[in-house]
Design an enzyme around this catalytic site. Structure first.
Site, short mmCIF file in Angstrom:
data_model
loop_
_atom_site.label_atom_id
_atom_site.label_comp_id
_atom_site.label_asym_id
_atom_site.label_seq_id
_atom_site.Cartn_x
_atom_site.Cartn_y
_atom_site.Cartn_z
N GLU A 1 0.82 -1.21 0.00
CA GLU A 1 0.00 0.00 0.00
C GLU A 1 0.86 1.26 0.00
O GLU A 1 0.41 2.33 -0.40
CB GLU A 1 -0.93 -0.01 1.23
CG GLU A 1 -2.32 0.46 0.93
CD GLU A 1 -3.31 0.16 2.04
OE1 GLU A 1 -4.36 -0.44 1.73
OE2 GLU A 1 -3.07 0.51 3.20
N HIS B 1 6.95 -26.98 -1.79
CA HIS B 1 6.22 -28.03 -2.50
C HIS B 1 5.05 -27.47 -3.30
O HIS B 1 4.16 -28.20 -3.71
CB HIS B 1 5.76 -29.10 -1.50
CG HIS B 1 6.93 -29.75 -0.81
ND1 HIS B 1 7.43 -30.97 -1.17
CD2 HIS B 1 7.73 -29.29 0.19
CE1 HIS B 1 8.48 -31.26 -0.41
NE2 HIS B 1 8.68 -30.25 0.43
N LYS C 1 -14.20 1.03 -3.69
CA LYS C 1 -15.27 1.49 -2.79
C LYS C 1 -16.32 2.26 -3.58
O LYS C 1 -17.52 2.07 -3.37
CB LYS C 1 -14.68 2.41 -1.72
CG LYS C 1 -13.79 1.70 -0.72
CD LYS C 1 -13.35 2.68 0.37
CE LYS C 1 -12.23 2.08 1.20
NZ LYS C 1 -11.57 3.08 2.04
O1 PA5 Z 1 -3.02 1.57 5.93
C1 PA5 Z 1 -4.14 2.07 5.83
O2 PA5 Z 1 -4.33 3.27 6.03
C2 PA5 Z 1 -5.35 1.22 5.47
O3 PA5 Z 1 -4.99 -0.09 5.20
C3 PA5 Z 1 -6.35 1.24 6.61
O4 PA5 Z 1 -5.74 0.77 7.77
C4 PA5 Z 1 -7.58 0.41 6.29
O5 PA5 Z 1 -8.15 0.81 5.08
C5 PA5 Z 1 -8.62 0.54 7.39
O6 PA5 Z 1 -8.99 1.88 7.56
P1 PA5 Z 1 -9.74 2.38 8.83
O7 PA5 Z 1 -8.87 2.19 10.02
O8 PA5 Z 1 -10.02 3.81 8.57
O9 PA5 Z 1 -11.00 1.57 8.98
#
Ligand code: PA5
Length: 437
Positions: free
Chosen positions: A278, A299, A413
């Site tokens: 990310e 494996h 989303k």
């Molecule tokens: O690293 C990040 O910011 C994301 O992976 C969030 O942790 C994830 O989308 C969850 O978001 P939130 O804590 O707002 O529910």
């Protein structure tokens, strides 16, 4: 913790790596000065050293309440709001802990990280008649997966335990002011913890997001934080990792496979994949972070790693000393031909598998980085967590991307809300229906 890049240098010269290391060390200054992209989200950089004993005491006191009041605690969260806790808890837990109901530790369950109807049905079935609590984690407070799970869990908890007890055993970890999770926590009077504005989800394991569930599971959060504090003072190792990754990427190695030889590390790799994926996967750039559990996946994926397209490198996390000792027994008949291993520790065989695999992969054209920790405990995990966080922050500066946003996550989303007809998405709904007609 040690970092060994000697099995990278046959592929990329040490001089090249050292050149990038100098740049990575310079990049640390941009993190320190807050002059890098995404500088609103640098709270993780000196988070370990800013954690006070009073704060840890507050987390532990809340954990104790949940431990006393609950047989099971469900952690609702997704992405950075669950993977860190899950990774540390799995790494420190007995491999068969879920089968052991010793009454000392509540069973820790996770939800809100998928929308599987069967998963949620089976979870709610499992919780029927149980004294359970919920830790609702969402920084934005509006994440659909988490909010859906929490809606189900809150209702069930209130019905099973009554509103008054539910107030005691539901804890919120969210933004100080914004979002539905905050509104709900304030209205219901839940104990709540704040996720600092300047710490993004995937860098939040050392905030209550990770610390509370880990403490509820019965693990030593003081030691975890101490390990991270140690690593905060030793940034050169992370700079070397960042530089090595970048040098390999520049040589066309587009996939990094994080390999472990301990099943308990499976979710450390899941956490790592989110942290790097990310953070760096943007602007059509970035190494694809993959993982394997070895020797299991030798494996399955072993063939690909050995002889597939040569666009990969491997980073092995090795644990020097297992917690337990187990020797292979001798067998009079020796039908399996394994008496040559009699009297040897299981770990000795595992280590030879690791070394043999590493050499084979290097021979097959796969550069290998080796990260070793002394043992799998909270202190060493704290080191590893901070090492990977800083390594990620530095590497992303070399790559020239903003490590701390995730604009690409919004695309699914938007479509999902349009398809579900969420109020406010009328135009998108119309457009997507036309597209699908
Ligand atoms: O690293 C990040 O910011 C994301 O992976 C969030 O942790 C994830 O989308 C969850 O978001 P939130 O804590 O707002 O529910």
């Amino acid at each position: 913790m040690k970092l060994d890049i000697t099995k990278v240098t046959p592929f990329v010269g040490l001089e090249t790596i050292n050149g990038y290391k100098t740049r990575a060390i310079e990049a640390q200054k941009t993190l320190e000065d807050g002059t890098c992209p995404g500088n609103d989200f640098l709270g993780w950089l000196h988070l370990p050293s800013s954690i006070t004993p009073d704060f840890l005491a507050e987390v532990k006191a809340t954990a104790q309440t949940l431990r006393e009041e609950c047989e099971a605690v469900v952690v609702a969260g997704i992405g950075g709001s669950y993977l860190g806790a899950k990774a540390v808890i799995e790494a420190l837990s007995n491999s068969f802990g879920w089968l052991i109901q010793d009454g000392k530790n509540p069973t820790i369950l996770f939800a809100g990280n998928n929308i599987g109807e069967d998963y949620l049905f089976e979870l709610t079935e499992y919780l029927k008649g149980k004294k359970f609590g919920v830790i609702n984690i969402s920084k934005s407070g509006t994440t659909t997966e988490t909010a859906l799970a929490f809606r189900l869990l809150k209702k069930q908890c209130e019905e099973q335990r009554g509103k008054e007890v539910a107030k005691k055993v539901i804890v919120a970890i969210t933004d100080a002011k914004r979002g539905a999770a905050r509104t709900c926590a304030d209205k219901e009077g839940y104990k709540s913890f704040i996720i600092p504005d300047n710490v993004g989800g995937r860098f939040s394991v050392l905030t209550p997001v990770g610390l509370l569930p880990i403490a509820v599971a019965g693990f030593d959060i003081d030691a975890l934080v101490k390990g991270a504090q140690y690593m905060e003072k030793a940034p050169a190792l992370a700079a070397e990792y960042a530089a090595t990754r970048y040098a390999l990427y520049a040589e066309g190695k587009k996939i990094e496979i994080l390999a472990n030889y301990q099943p308990k590390l499976h979710f450390i790799a899941e956490w790592w994949k989110q942290l790097y994926g990310e953070s760096e996967g943007k602007d059509n750039k970035g190494i694809y972070p993959a993982s394997v559990d070895l020797t299991t996946d030798l494996h399955s994926m072993g063939q690909w790693i050995q002889e597939g397209e040569r666009s990969i490198f491997e980073t092995v996390i090795s644990v020097e000393n297992p917690e337990h000792k187990l020797l292979f027994p001798s067998d009079e008949e020796n039908l399996d031909g394994l008496n040559f291993l009699a009297g040897k520790r299981v770990d000795e065989v595992n280590k030879m598998a690791e070394l043999g695999t590493q050499l084979a992969h290097v021979d097959g054209g796969v550069p290998n980085i080796r990260i070793s920790i002394d043992r799998l405990d909270a202190y060493n995990l704290g080191q590893l967590i901070y090492f990977f966080e800083l390594g990620c922050g530095l590497y992303c500066q070399l790559l020239g991307v903003n490590a701390f946003n995730q604009p690409g996550v919004e695309a699914y989303k938007k479509n999902m809300f349009a398809l579900l007809g969420k109020p406010g998405y009328e135009a998108e709904t119309e457009a997507i229906r036309k597209r699908l007609a």
